[in-house]
Design a protein around this motif. Structure first.
Motif, mmCIF file in Angstrom:
data_model
loop_
_atom_site.group_PDB
_atom_site.id
_atom_site.type_symbol
_atom_site.label_atom_id
_atom_site.label_comp_id
_atom_site.label_asym_id
_atom_site.label_seq_id
_atom_site.Cartn_x
_atom_site.Cartn_y
_atom_site.Cartn_z
ATOM 1 N N TRP A 68 30.791 2.197 37.885
ATOM 2 C CA TRP A 68 30.365 2.317 36.496
ATOM 3 C C TRP A 68 28.970 1.712 36.361
ATOM 4 C CZ3 TRP A 68 30.334 -1.807 32.583
ATOM 5 C CH2 TRP A 68 29.987 -1.331 31.315
ATOM 6 N N HIS A 69 28.036 2.486 35.875
ATOM 7 C CA HIS A 69 26.648 2.039 35.792
ATOM 8 C C HIS A 69 26.191 1.800 34.360
ATOM 9 C CE1 HIS A 69 26.386 2.893 40.035
ATOM 10 N NE2 HIS A 69 26.920 4.069 39.793
ATOM 11 N N GLY A 70 27.122 1.782 33.429
ATOM 12 C CA GLY A 70 26.773 1.574 32.027
ATOM 13 C C GLY A 70 26.182 0.213 31.728
ATOM 14 N N TRP A 71 26.347 -0.725 32.644
ATOM 15 C CA TRP A 71 25.805 -2.072 32.434
ATOM 16 C C TRP A 71 24.369 -2.205 32.933
ATOM 17 C CZ3 TRP A 71 24.575 -4.852 36.874
ATOM 18 C CH2 TRP A 71 25.083 -4.321 38.073
ATOM 19 N N HIS A 72 23.874 -1.212 33.655
ATOM 20 C CA HIS A 72 22.519 -1.291 34.207
ATOM 21 C C HIS A 72 21.469 -1.335 33.088
ATOM 22 C CE1 HIS A 72 23.490 0.523 38.430
ATOM 23 N NE2 HIS A 72 24.231 -0.510 38.137
ATOM 24 N N PHE A 73 20.525 -2.243 33.215
ATOM 25 C CA PHE A 73 19.376 -2.387 32.322
ATOM 26 C C PHE A 73 19.770 -2.604 30.875
ATOM 27 C CE2 PHE A 73 17.928 0.238 35.930
ATOM 28 C CZ PHE A 73 17.085 -0.696 36.498
ATOM 29 N N LYS A 74 20.859 -3.302 30.679
ATOM 30 C CA LYS A 74 21.284 -3.697 29.333
ATOM 31 C C LYS A 74 21.187 -5.227 29.266
ATOM 32 C CE LYS A 74 23.831 0.304 27.983
ATOM 33 N NZ LYS A 74 23.436 1.159 29.019
ATOM 34 N N ARG A 75 20.027 -5.686 28.826
ATOM 35 C CA ARG A 75 19.723 -7.124 28.822
ATOM 36 C C ARG A 75 20.791 -7.934 28.074
ATOM 37 N NH1 ARG A 75 15.425 -9.774 30.424
ATOM 38 N NH2 ARG A 75 14.103 -7.961 30.522
ATOM 39 N N ALA A 76 21.372 -7.356 27.029
ATOM 40 C CA ALA A 76 22.369 -8.076 26.244
ATOM 41 C C ALA A 76 23.615 -8.410 27.067
ATOM 42 C CB ALA A 76 22.760 -7.264 25.019
ATOM 43 N N LEU A 77 23.863 -7.653 28.136
ATOM 44 C CA LEU A 77 25.055 -7.894 28.954
ATOM 45 C C LEU A 77 24.822 -8.863 30.110
ATOM 46 C CD1 LEU A 77 26.516 -4.280 29.177
ATOM 47 C CD2 LEU A 77 27.240 -6.155 27.699
ATOM 48 N N VAL A 78 23.580 -9.277 30.345
ATOM 49 C CA VAL A 78 23.287 -10.133 31.496
ATOM 50 C C VAL A 78 24.048 -11.454 31.408
ATOM 51 C CG1 VAL A 78 21.473 -11.414 32.698
ATOM 52 C CG2 VAL A 78 21.077 -9.060 31.989
ATOM 53 N N ALA A 79 24.062 -12.079 30.249
ATOM 54 C CA ALA A 79 24.710 -13.382 30.092
ATOM 55 C C ALA A 79 26.195 -13.263 29.735
ATOM 56 C CB ALA A 79 23.983 -14.198 29.037
ATOM 57 N N TRP A 114 31.173 -9.749 38.168
ATOM 58 C CA TRP A 114 30.207 -9.245 37.197
ATOM 59 C C TRP A 114 28.921 -10.075 37.238
ATOM 60 C CZ3 TRP A 114 31.406 -8.830 31.230
ATOM 61 C CH2 TRP A 114 30.387 -8.117 30.597
ATOM 62 N N ALA A 115 29.050 -11.393 37.250
ATOM 63 C CA ALA A 115 27.862 -12.255 37.277
ATOM 64 C C ALA A 115 27.079 -12.071 38.573
ATOM 65 C CB ALA A 115 28.277 -13.715 37.102
ATOM 66 N N TYR A 116 27.784 -11.954 39.697
ATOM 67 C CA TYR A 116 27.098 -11.774 40.975
ATOM 68 C C TYR A 116 26.398 -10.413 41.027
ATOM 69 C CZ TYR A 116 26.169 -11.953 45.973
ATOM 70 O OH TYR A 116 25.548 -11.949 47.193
ATOM 71 N N ASN A 117 27.083 -9.373 40.551
ATOM 72 C CA ASN A 117 26.444 -8.051 40.492
ATOM 73 C C ASN A 117 25.184 -8.100 39.637
ATOM 74 O OD1 ASN A 117 28.018 -6.539 42.163
ATOM 75 N ND2 ASN A 117 28.905 -5.277 40.587
ATOM 76 N N ASN A 118 25.256 -8.787 38.487
ATOM 77 C CA ASN A 118 24.070 -8.921 37.643
ATOM 78 C C ASN A 118 22.932 -9.587 38.399
ATOM 79 O OD1 ASN A 118 25.060 -7.745 35.323
ATOM 80 N ND2 ASN A 118 25.517 -9.670 34.297
#
Length: 193
Positions: A68-79, A114-118
């Protein structure tokens, strides 16, 4: 490792370092947790099951995030994974039953993925110097695991396991604050830097 950091190069090293340092904190739990539960009288099997459950959910998290790549380049999801991990760590400080630990560690495992992937994705994404970035990333993780394990052991010996969990919560809160501040400061910049 810090000699590899080229300041002023347009690389968002602050966010990369904050993500790397924060990511190393939950790894401390594996070592302290085993000792605490064995001392409290839980069986080796129960401790092994809990740690296996954490590892399986970490692997499942990696597999899910890889598809799932929906989290890519979504700054709000980094933290987000750190923000979600914080109450779990606090809850673990007050957990009493084996299933509480199993559930808490399962959630930590998923959030660690999730944190490591980020941290890997945003550390290398769009960068011409990926090797240098990943060297710094992994050096910081290793340093955090070494220092965190030693400090966690000292806190456990001097106080209690609850104190270890609460100290981890404070470190996560500090890392979360750093990520949020750095992300807010960089809002006008391209995410792919």
């Amino acid at each position: 490792a810090f000699a590899l950091v080229a300041l002023g190069s347009g690389i968002r090293w602050g966010e990369l370092m904050a993500a790397s340092i924060v990511m190393s904190i939950p790894a401390i739990l594996v070592f302290s947790f085993s000792q605490r539960l064995l001392v409290r009288g839980l069986s080796e099997g129960a401790v092994g099951f809990t740690l296996t459950l954490r590892a399986v959910l970490t692997g499942a998290g990696f597999a899910l995030l890889g598809r799932w790549h929906g989290w890519h380049f979504k700054r709000a999801l980094v933290a987000a994974p750190i923000a979600l991990m914080l109450p779990v760590i606090v809850a673990l400080a007050f957990a009493g039953a084996a299933w509480h630990f199993a559930l808490g560690f399962a959630l930590v495992g998923l959030l660690m993925a999730w944190a490591y992937n980020n941290s890997i994705f945003y550390g290398a994404s769009g960068a011409p110097d990926r090797d240098r970035r990943m060297n710094v990333h992994e050096a910081l993780l290793t340093a955090g695991q070494f220092a965190g394990s030693a400090a966690g052991g000292l806190v456990y010996q001097a106080a209690s396991m609850r104190a270890v969990f609460l100290a981890l919560a404070l470190l996560l809160a500090a890392g979360l604050a750093a990520q949020v501040l750095l992300a807010a400061r960089g809002r006008g910049e391209a995410v792919r830097t």
